[in-house]
Design a protein around this motif. Structure first.
Motif, PDB file in Angstrom:
ATOM      1  N   PHE A 486       3.991  -3.024  -0.683  1.00  0.00           N
ATOM      2  CA  PHE A 486       3.073  -4.035  -0.145  1.00  0.00           C
ATOM      3  C   PHE A 486       2.118  -3.422   0.878  1.00  0.00           C
ATOM      4  O   PHE A 486       0.934  -3.728   0.892  1.00  0.00           O
ATOM      5  N   ARG A 631      -2.114   4.854   1.762  1.00  0.00           N
ATOM      6  CA  ARG A 631      -2.815   3.563   1.711  1.00  0.00           C
ATOM      7  C   ARG A 631      -3.867   3.535   0.610  1.00  0.00           C
ATOM      8  O   ARG A 631      -4.176   2.479   0.068  1.00  0.00           O
ATOM      9  N   SER A 632      -4.445   4.696   0.319  1.00  0.00           N
ATOM     10  CA  SER A 632      -5.553   4.704  -0.638  1.00  0.00           C
ATOM     11  C   SER A 632      -5.070   4.476  -2.073  1.00  0.00           C
ATOM     12  O   SER A 632      -5.870   4.293  -2.976  1.00  0.00           O
ATOM     13  N   PRO A 636      -4.563  -4.390  -4.097  1.00  0.00           N
ATOM     14  CA  PRO A 636      -3.889  -5.694  -4.187  1.00  0.00           C
ATOM     15  C   PRO A 636      -4.313  -6.498  -5.410  1.00  0.00           C
ATOM     16  O   PRO A 636      -3.708  -7.519  -5.691  1.00  0.00           O
ATOM     17  N   ARG A 637      -5.326  -6.032  -6.114  1.00  0.00           N
ATOM     18  CA  ARG A 637      -5.782  -6.769  -7.288  1.00  0.00           C
ATOM     19  C   ARG A 637      -5.383  -6.095  -8.604  1.00  0.00           C
ATOM     20  O   ARG A 637      -5.777  -6.527  -9.675  1.00  0.00           O
ATOM     21  N   TYR A 644       3.703  -8.753  -4.483  1.00  0.00           N
ATOM     22  CA  TYR A 644       3.776  -7.650  -3.504  1.00  0.00           C
ATOM     23  C   TYR A 644       3.427  -6.269  -4.060  1.00  0.00           C
ATOM     24  O   TYR A 644       2.938  -5.415  -3.331  1.00  0.00           O
ATOM     25  N   SER A 646       1.527  -3.441  -5.055  1.00  0.00           N
ATOM     26  CA  SER A 646       0.109  -3.091  -5.015  1.00  0.00           C
ATOM     27  C   SER A 646      -0.113  -1.595  -5.142  1.00  0.00           C
ATOM     28  O   SER A 646      -1.251  -1.148  -5.208  1.00  0.00           O
ATOM     29  N   ILE A 689      -8.491   1.449 -12.976  1.00  0.00           N
ATOM     30  CA  ILE A 689      -7.899   1.180 -11.660  1.00  0.00           C
ATOM     31  C   ILE A 689      -7.266   2.444 -11.094  1.00  0.00           C
ATOM     32  O   ILE A 689      -7.462   2.782  -9.927  1.00  0.00           O
TER      33      ILE A 689
END
Lengths: 707, 707
Positions: A486, A631-632, A636-637, A644, A646, A689
């Protein structure tokens, strides 16, 4: 102004400066401004982590059952607060954070029952080995005097609905989709039956979901001695005579599909938060389900009287404030709640947590040491019901944690068995785990380091490093899940575990039963507590390295190997199929290459910088690149239907190819369906993605002023 | 070692150090390590920003039409690269980033036509003033010699589908939902008609969406002279005799509902990215639509031959590398593409952009100055089609930008008119805009500062500051939209604009027409270019303050006023309604109070720190709190149906109450529907989303080592 005066002033100033330095030296805790990891402190911590104290912690923690939200669970909250506020061995501050969460319990007035219903027609039953029915214990046998009493909760399937289905019993193996299809193929009518399934194969809740699709009315789940006891099942061969599960042992567990409080997805479960109507909650088992003792047959009558209750459950947080970069958090946690006494799960981890905080807290209170970055200790509530405490915490402090957390370290069950270390984690944490474990002596015979022992049990051939211990990947088995999936925080889970050549037990045999007690640990799992100590030292060394090193010991270039292996799997196992549908892996190849190149170049810049004397701001900028790399990979999509999840590299993978999960899953679906173009469009979307995430990640690794 | 020797060594060391400092001083560009904003440099920049050069920039930029992806647009990409790579006045580096995006153009072979179709039955038509039909120009009249030629694109509605509807003409005012409902109430049959609507009231694309719901077959859109020309319409009263729109002028525009490339939502439109099937694209007008000249009536025949084309469109990026914190970006941008010559829109902004980069670049190349943080200049492509270049950029570099961008400054149309500054932005930028504008002389009569002039036109009474200029809020009218709504970066849009007592024009009259030319600006909008210069100085001062100040001049406590006013609006206008549905605003009150308290306390800590001599790392940590505050208001799961909009305070508000948009919109829907409980549950959910965001934001403002 005359020259002599200038000189005089200069000397005076120098003297003042010198005095200032001396004053500063003694006013500020010694080592407080140490520029880098202090090996002396590290050695001190390693030496002070005490097996005996861990054992005493465990005795106290597991003295009584401490189910989430029970009075004893609340007592342990107070125990933690007391320890962490101790003036001589506590932390800078500690606090309990309470949430109001939806838990599920069996009724105390009407226990769940599984009965042989002789009034039903005789058996056209398919049984596991054709065994004959005995009876159905409602509770486990009181073998050690600890399995009785009102606080030992009856075995049950948390969040399974209440109900009273009656029907023929059908053996359905693990209760996977394939298992039920197979039964159908065999011409067995499933409508209205009770499915008997055994633990393993799929998640607990999935058994009921799969069953309900075929009209099954209820599900029973048992632990097969072959899966957990290496086939042994007689009382003389089991606890308290060995580590194996006694015949009456039954595994409890949460059957909820997602994690976090079921009523408040994406919102913290504080009293004022919006809560879903029960009718709109998804993820509960659709039909009554009950775990039982293994031996059963024919027609049965299942009565489940579980009920949902809103309960208060607390996390306890404690912090050691960083001396130099207090806004960088090294987060270490474990859950506190158990199903019964929970000596192994989770108190072995909590016993280690308390010993670690004691040793570090004592150095802190003595003024001997303060870390460069902040260290946050966490004791999570209601993990057993679905990682609830940790998830609510990440929902409440999403941005603060995402911006500032260096890494999350989880030690839940500290010791499954005595053989070897086992670590799950994302690639950036590999090197710090290696550095730490190379310097710590392994428990047990021989004079090996933990690392050298570990590599004997779990290893792989790395294209970069040669033979190294292999880290597992992080699923959703403990509180690291919301942090990695998450929030995108580099995470790891540490434990000591089995020699797989000596046991095939799916997990330690008394898992989630009333037999998971202090004596069980003390006699069978880790007599002497040396494996507990080894885990404490490993975690302690990792905490110190992450919090005290000038350069963050997160080696982001170790992601290159993972990406390359994911890419190769995609090429080998999906390449031809994708080509048939005119989907090219070319952009993915380019993106992986770009990542590899940027990560390598960053590594070189770090080496260069380490040779010079970089100023703290320069190092901070570089450390930010390292900390934020994980983080990269968040989007979230990317998987809107997966709550949760992601992280585009570690989301749950259902497809069989060990590659990027979005790609693997979309390919599996597209290949499965006749539908065609829509499903293949989703494959292309998932490919884009992951390409975008990798290109974006590579961009964060470039020199920061490059366009 | 003897005392004298120590002293001797000390002096030697001091001398060496001194020499080092002197050497360093001359080796490193002067001012490079200046610890704070250098007022001398600021003054120099203000003095060097040259109105005449802005005028010459504009002449060149608007010399020819430069529609997105046209050859002239490509020429301007080269012009920007050349300027930004100039060895004497360029930046550290510059680069073009090209995307392959879906644009929409009228056919050159078959121009769009709107004909009077006398074969249709005679009129039971409702007309605006009952006027009689004239004719339909396909192009604007060539009044100045610049309205002819192949590069002047015919007026059209970009992304409207092609088609040939015929039907009775029905006047539908602005084409809002209410407008069509009103017609229905009047008993007018809309099925199969052509709706005549005028610009304004709702977004362009909404007119067709609303019309299609009532079975309307086509939509015409005209510019009413009352809305744009203060009622004037004769050739003698209009351009080139005044700033008003000539009778033949028609506004072009994009009729796409969302922003960004329509085929690649959330993905960068690089060639390899997954593209939606056209059948799956949403947000295009559902029926043929065409903008026309105002005077028309009765039955018409509309022929639209627009077609979609994949085209290359480039952003140009240039950077000045920060000397101390190169990983902090002050981002300044404007789009480059126009509908025709686009002297005002967008070249007035680009002319300012080029002058700013020249002045800063010259100081840089001379070695006089280098900012503390990096400054990034951007020239976006294809904004007119829906903020496409900027959106694709944010999609491609999401993490890097979100982690590191201090603020985004947008100057699109620099000068609408000469009267006053107008700024839209989020609260944290208010104070830096005030500081900058107080120090710059206003153009025009009197000896006012820009600030003092501004406050005469736009002002409000602030509970904290008293009477101050009022900042508008950011919608989605220009390239700031993806930065604030998608990335959560504090943003602002700056322009000079009208005296509303002198004109009621909806926007400057030649907006999006072939009459928006250099002479139009030079003669009517800003003769002497002093307003352009004022905008350049304002933006320049803001850039310098954001990039050079030791403490970031983002005043997060200014959010408290906004939150308080949103809360008061909710209490006054929704409180009773919410109470009826047992929804309490109590948690929101608490959250706002908590934010106010934490923001105020942070402000005090900053003041304290500013009085001392904080080290750069301390200030960096504090600046991170300031920079990242805006991010804490983002929730990508708050409004799943609203593409890109994730900012819980500034998402599009359809509800009429000026409060938190999610709450306002959900209340409006719930109050509207008979459905009941589901809609009220969504109100509660939206309330919890904003409470969680505010509590989370407050948590990021607390001392970083507080739990």
């Amino acid at each position: 102004m005359q020259w002599t005066k200038v000189l005089g002033l200069g000397l005076g100033a120098a003297a003042l400066l010198g005095l200032g330095i001396i004053l500063g030296h003694f006013a500020i805790p010694k080592k407080a401004n140490s520029p880098d990891l202090d090996l002396e402190i590290l050695e001190t911590v390693m030496g002070q982590l005490d097996a005996h104290r861990i054992r005493e912690n465990l005795r106290e923690l597991s003295r009584e059952p401490h189910l989430a939200s029970s009075p004893r669970d609340e007592d342990l909250v107070q125990l933690l607060l007391q320890r962490w506020k101790d003036p001589e061995s506590g932390l800078d501050s500690a606090e309990a954070f309470t949430y109001e969460v939806l838990l599920s319990f069996p009724s105390q007035e009407q226990p769940n029952v599984v009965d042989i219903a002789m009034t039903l027609p005789p058996p056209p039953t398919v049984g596991p080995t054709g065994d004959i029915i005995h009876s159905c214990h409602r509770t486990e046998e009181n073998v050690t005097g600890e399995q009785g009493g009102p606080d030992v909760i009856q075995p049950y399937a948390a969040y399974a609905p209440s109900g009273n289905p009656q029907g023929l019993l059908v053996y359905a193996n693990h209760g996977t989709e394939d298992d039920f299809k197979e039964l159908q193929t065999q011409g067995i009518k499933l409508e209205g039956t009770i499915a008997l399934t055994r633990y393993g194969g799929v998640g607990r809740g999935d058994k009921a979901v799969n069953a309900a699709k075929h009209g099954v009315a209820g599900v029973l789940v048992y632990t097969d001695p072959a899966d957990i006891n290496d086939g042994l099942s007689s009382p003389s061969e089991t606890f308290p005579n060995s580590w194996y599960l006694p015949p009456s042992g039954v595994e409890r567990g949460s059957y909820y599909k997602y994690f976090g409080d079921p009523l408040t997805p994406y919102l913290p479960a504080i009293p004022s938060s919006f809560r879903l109507d029960l009718a709109n909650v998804s993820g509960f088992p659709p039909i009554p389900t009950q775990p039982i003792v293994c031996s059963l047959g024919c027609p049965v009558n299942v009565s489940v009287y579980n009920r949902l209750e809103l309960r208060n459950s607390s996390n306890v947080l404690g912090i050691i404030r960083g001396a130099v970069e207090p806004d960088r958090y090294v987060l270490y946690g474990n859950h506190r709640d158990s199903w019964v006494h929970g000596a192994v799960d989770p108190s072995s981890g909590t016993a280690v947590l308390l010993e670690l905080s004691r040793v570090l807290g004592t150095l802190l209170k003595k003024g001997t040491w303060r870390p460069r970055r902040s260290i946050v200790f966490a004791s999570w509530g209601a993990e057993e019901f679905g990682l609830i405490g940790s998830t609510e915490f990440t929902e409440e402090f999403f941005n603060k944690l995402q911006e500032r957390t260096v890494a999350y370290i989880n030690v839940d069950i500290a010791v499954f068995a005595n053989a070897t270390l086992r670590v799950q984690g994302t690639p950036p944490v590999q090197s710090v785990v290696f550095s730490a474990t190379k310097e710590i002596r392994s428990p047990g015979p021989g004079d090996l380091s933990i690392y050298d022992n570990w590599i004997r049990y779990f290893n792989r051939s790395s294209p970069v490093y040669g033979l190294v211990p292999s880290l597992g990947s992080l699923g959703a088995g403990s509180d690291y899940a919301p942090f990695i999936h998450f929030l995108g925080i580099s995470s790891m889970d540490i434990a000591y575990t089995y020699d797989r050549s000596k046991t095939s037990a799916r997990i330690y045999p008394t898992y989630h039963t009333a037999f998971d007690t202090f004596d069980y640990v003390d006699k069978f799992l880790d007599p002497g507590f040396s494996s507990h100590q080894a885990v404490a030292r490993t975690a302690g060394s990792i905490i110190l390295r992450l919090s005290d090193s000038f350069f963050l010991p997160l080696k982001v270039s170790d992601y290159s190997e993972t990406l390359r292996s994911f890419l190769q799997a995609a090429q080998q196992d999906l390449g031809a199929l994708l080509e048939q549908h005119s989907i090219s892996l070319g952009p993915l190849v380019t993106a992986v290459e770009k990542f590899e190149a940027e990560a390598a170049a960053l590594g070189q810049r770090i080496s260069m910088l380490q040779k010079g004397s970089p100023d703290p701001l320069q190092v901070r900028m570089l450390n930010d690149q390292l900390m934020l790399l994980e983080r990269s990979f968040l989007n979230p999509r990317a998987f809107p239907e997966e709550r949760y999840y992601s992280h585009v590299l570690w989301a749950a993978r259902t497809g069989s190819v060990a590659t990027f999960p979005g790609l693997s899953n979309a390919c599996a679906r597209a290949n499965d369906t006749a539908s065609g173009s829509e499903a293949w469009a989703e494959v292309q979307r998932q490919l884009s993605i992951v390409v975008t995430a990798l290109e974006g990640a590579a961009a964060t690794l470039r020199p920061v002023a490059d366009l």
